[in-house]
Enzyme design. Structure first.
Site, PDB file in Angstrom:
ATOM      1  N   CYS A  36      32.282  36.422  27.085  1.00 49.35           N
ATOM      2  CA  CYS A  36      33.225  37.557  27.128  1.00 49.35           C
ATOM      3  C   CYS A  36      33.530  38.126  25.750  1.00 49.35           C
ATOM      4  O   CYS A  36      34.076  39.227  25.638  1.00 49.35           O
ATOM      5  CB  CYS A  36      34.517  37.138  27.817  1.00 49.35           C
ATOM      6  SG  CYS A  36      34.249  36.476  29.459  1.00 49.35           S
TER       7      CYS A  36
ATOM      8  N   HIS B  80      40.349  41.655  25.924  1.00 50.84           N
ATOM      9  CA  HIS B  80      39.425  41.332  27.012  1.00 50.84           C
ATOM     10  C   HIS B  80      40.240  41.174  28.293  1.00 50.84           C
ATOM     11  O   HIS B  80      41.323  40.570  28.284  1.00 50.84           O
ATOM     12  CB  HIS B  80      38.662  40.042  26.676  1.00 50.84           C
ATOM     13  CG  HIS B  80      37.939  39.471  27.855  1.00 50.84           C
ATOM     14  ND1 HIS B  80      37.095  40.230  28.634  1.00 50.84           N
ATOM     15  CD2 HIS B  80      37.963  38.224  28.410  1.00 50.84           C
ATOM     16  CE1 HIS B  80      36.620  39.468  29.607  1.00 50.84           C
ATOM     17  NE2 HIS B  80      37.130  38.257  29.499  1.00 50.84           N
TER      18      HIS B  80
ATOM     19  N   ASN C 139      37.433  41.014  35.844  1.00 48.86           N
ATOM     20  CA  ASN C 139      36.885  40.552  34.571  1.00 48.86           C
ATOM     21  C   ASN C 139      35.403  40.916  34.514  1.00 48.86           C
ATOM     22  O   ASN C 139      34.602  40.360  35.257  1.00 48.86           O
ATOM     23  CB  ASN C 139      37.090  39.032  34.479  1.00 48.86           C
ATOM     24  CG  ASN C 139      36.542  38.419  33.202  1.00 48.86           C
ATOM     25  OD1 ASN C 139      35.804  39.062  32.463  1.00 48.86           O
ATOM     26  ND2 ASN C 139      36.896  37.171  32.950  1.00 48.86           N
TER      27      ASN C 139
HETATM   28  O1  UT7 Z   1      36.844  35.635  30.754  1.00 50.85           O
HETATM   29  C1  UT7 Z   1      36.723  34.366  30.195  1.00 50.85           C
HETATM   30  C2  UT7 Z   1      37.941  33.616  30.149  1.00 50.85           C
HETATM   31  N1  UT7 Z   1      38.493  33.368  31.455  1.00 50.85           N
HETATM   32  C3  UT7 Z   1      39.793  33.220  31.561  1.00 50.85           C
HETATM   33  O2  UT7 Z   1      40.466  33.395  30.566  1.00 50.85           O
HETATM   34  C4  UT7 Z   1      40.405  32.808  32.879  1.00 50.85           C
HETATM   35  C5  UT7 Z   1      41.559  31.871  32.611  1.00 50.85           C
HETATM   36  N2  UT7 Z   1      42.208  31.294  33.783  1.00 50.85           N
HETATM   37  C6  UT7 Z   1      42.908  32.018  34.669  1.00 50.85           C
HETATM   38  O3  UT7 Z   1      42.954  33.228  34.598  1.00 50.85           O
HETATM   39  C7  UT7 Z   1      43.701  31.277  35.717  1.00 50.85           C
HETATM   40  O4  UT7 Z   1      43.727  29.903  35.426  1.00 50.85           O
HETATM   41  C8  UT7 Z   1      43.146  31.472  37.168  1.00 50.85           C
HETATM   42  C9  UT7 Z   1      43.411  32.893  37.635  1.00 50.85           C
HETATM   43  C10 UT7 Z   1      41.676  31.186  37.204  1.00 50.85           C
HETATM   44  C11 UT7 Z   1      43.866  30.511  38.123  1.00 50.85           C
HETATM   45  O5  UT7 Z   1      45.265  30.730  38.086  1.00 50.85           O
HETATM   46  P1  UT7 Z   1      46.252  29.488  37.926  1.00 50.85           P
HETATM   47  O6  UT7 Z   1      47.617  30.038  37.963  1.00 50.85           O
HETATM   48  O7  UT7 Z   1      45.835  28.737  36.698  1.00 50.85           O
HETATM   49  O8  UT7 Z   1      45.987  28.690  39.244  1.00 50.85           O
HETATM   50  P2  UT7 Z   1      45.485  27.171  39.418  1.00 50.85           P
HETATM   51  O9  UT7 Z   1      44.049  27.052  39.061  1.00 50.85           O
HETATM   52  O10 UT7 Z   1      46.448  26.263  38.743  1.00 50.85           O
HETATM   53  O11 UT7 Z   1      45.652  26.991  40.989  1.00 50.85           O
HETATM   54  C12 UT7 Z   1      46.940  27.016  41.608  1.00 50.85           C
HETATM   55  C13 UT7 Z   1      46.745  26.881  43.102  1.00 50.85           C
HETATM   56  C14 UT7 Z   1      45.839  25.719  43.497  1.00 50.85           C
HETATM   57  O12 UT7 Z   1      46.356  25.160  44.694  1.00 50.85           O
HETATM   58  P3  UT7 Z   1      47.247  23.824  44.653  1.00 50.85           P
HETATM   59  O13 UT7 Z   1      46.384  22.780  44.022  1.00 50.85           O
HETATM   60  O14 UT7 Z   1      48.452  24.163  43.823  1.00 50.85           O
HETATM   61  O15 UT7 Z   1      47.561  23.584  46.089  1.00 50.85           O
HETATM   62  C15 UT7 Z   1      44.526  26.397  43.794  1.00 50.85           C
HETATM   63  O16 UT7 Z   1      43.742  25.673  44.718  1.00 50.85           O
HETATM   64  O17 UT7 Z   1      46.123  28.065  43.628  1.00 50.85           O
HETATM   65  C16 UT7 Z   1      44.977  27.698  44.393  1.00 50.85           C
HETATM   66  N3  UT7 Z   1      44.014  28.762  44.287  1.00 50.85           N
HETATM   67  C17 UT7 Z   1      44.020  29.843  45.097  1.00 50.85           C
HETATM   68  N4  UT7 Z   1      44.821  30.180  46.124  1.00 50.85           N
HETATM   69  C18 UT7 Z   1      44.583  31.355  46.733  1.00 50.85           C
HETATM   70  C19 UT7 Z   1      42.996  28.903  43.397  1.00 50.85           C
HETATM   71  N5  UT7 Z   1      42.355  30.053  43.618  1.00 50.85           N
HETATM   72  C20 UT7 Z   1      42.971  30.650  44.672  1.00 50.85           C
HETATM   73  C21 UT7 Z   1      42.763  31.862  45.342  1.00 50.85           C
HETATM   74  N6  UT7 Z   1      43.582  32.173  46.375  1.00 50.85           N
HETATM   75  N7  UT7 Z   1      41.784  32.734  45.013  1.00 50.85           N
END
Ligand code: UT7
Length: 329
Positions: free
Chosen positions: A112, A255, A285
């Site tokens: 990225c 980004h 993204n």
């Molecule tokens: O471009 C290169 C760099 N990339 C980035 O910078 C991305 C960085 N990371 C992020 O943007 C975020 O971490 C994400 C958007 C990927 C995820 O958001 P988060 O707030 O960190 O969520 P999480 O991974 O901690 O997941 C929270 C919950 C989980 O469920 P439990 O374990 O709390 O029951 C996931 O299973 O959300 C669940 N989850 C979803 N639920 C509904 C994960 N993806 C989804 C989804 N829909 N699409």
């Protein structure tokens, strides 16, 4: 001798995939995607379209704005994690589509951060060697080709698109758009955001396909935290190097990975959100294309004024990151 950005262009495929569409594909909701990422929709290319097609379309627009014909180009670079093929490089495929003579062509892979890495390289080449007078710098991605459409933790995040810049150097050009820059990488974190298979470490095999190893793997939370810290530090360093205070920055163009990352970086830089550009709601993204897509949208909307200090910052797989301060001419 001066160097300027003479033209910008962008292209996204016509097909739009909304959060409502994704609700039918994986267990997710518009509410979750919107509040956690800020994304509402993204554009997805069809099977026949390759990254070079997106890059070519963006390049035509940038060249048209610049009033530069392909035959005048002295350099073509493409930043991408989704090249058409491992070789030849995508820049050479774009050169062929443009009919752009025999100028040097290469791809740059910094995930990225690819566009800001490419700007640094192309600008350095132009500043060091007068024979590079007109450069086409592209960030282009068909991320839909490396997304696991059954993995809700990644498939909601990414979109396809391309952006291009035409850089021009010359004795008649006043000033240099590039003010200061900071690039960095830390390979120790390579495994938190990567595509395991398809290279020499894990060539394609039945096992690699069955194991879904040809798709993006990301540790979201860890990536999130590192992204905020690294981009903030790079921006602060670049501002300090250039003697520019946060209040003097007309625009931050980060980004577009996550709306919450963008807001967190802006808050740490004490730059109000009104001066931070975001279009992640419409494109998701798009990796190396995202900053260029923002720049072109803003340019065409007349939002960039002569003399504006614009802070670009990116973060991605590698890990790679960085920031650049540019002055709009
Ligand atoms: O471009 C290169 C760099 N990339 C980035 O910078 C991305 C960085 N990371 C992020 O943007 C975020 O971490 C994400 C958007 C990927 C995820 O958001 P988060 O707030 O960190 O969520 P999480 O991974 O901690 O997941 C929270 C919950 C989980 O469920 P439990 O374990 O709390 O029951 C996931 O299973 O959300 C669940 N989850 C979803 N639920 C509904 C994960 N993806 C989804 C989804 N829909 N699409």
């Amino acid at each position: 001798m001066g160097i300027r950005i003479k033209g910008t262009g962008m292209f996204v495929p016509e097909k739009v995939l909304t959060n409502a569409d994704l609700e039918k594909m994986v267990e997710t909701s518009d509410e979750w995607i919107t509040t956690r990422t800020g994304i509402k929709e993204r554009h997805i290319a069809d099977k026949q379209t390759a990254t070079s097609d997106l890059a070519y379309a963006a390049a035509l627009k940038a060249l048209e704005m610049a009033g530069v014909s392909p035959s005048e180009l002295d350099l073509i670079t493409v930043a991408s994690v989704t090249p058409d093929k491992l070789f030849p490089n995508t820049a050479a495929l774009v050169q062929r589509k443009l009919g752009a003579c025999t100028c040097p062509c290469f791809d740059l892979e910094a995930a990225c951060s690819g566009l800001i890495y490419s700007i640094e390289v192309a600008h350095s080449m132009m500043a060091a060697n007068k024979k590079y007078k007109k450069a086409l710098v592209i960030g282009a991605e068909k991320l839909s080709s490396i997304v696991d459409w059954t993995d809700r933790s990644t498939c909601v995040l990414f979109g396809d698109g391309a952006a291009a810049l035409v850089l021009e150097s010359g004795d008649e050009i006043e000033g240099d758009f590039y003010v200061a820059g900071k690039l960095a990488a830390d390979g120790n974190y390579g495994d938190i955001l990567h595509l395991p298979a398809g290279g020499s470490a894990m060539p394609a095999s039945h096992e690699s396909v069955d194991g879904k190893c040809h798709f993006i793997k990301m540790g979201g939370q860890e990536t999130f935290k590192l992204a905020v810290t690294a981009m903030t530090a790079a921006c602060k360093e670049v501002l300090a190097d250039s003697g520019i205070a946060p209040e003097q920055v007309a625009w931050v163009i980060p980004h577009q990975a996550n709306r919450r990352i963008i807001s967190a970086v802006a808050a740490r830089l004490t730059i109000p959100e009104e001066r931070v550009y975001a279009n992640i709601d419409r494109y998701g993204n798009t990796s190396s294309a995202s900053i260029g897509i923002c720049l072109d949208e803003m340019n065409r909307a007349g939002m960039l004024k002569h003399g504006d200090c614009i802070l670009l910052t990116a973060f991605g797989g590698g890990l790679t990151w960085g920031a650049q301060l540019i002055r709009w001419q």
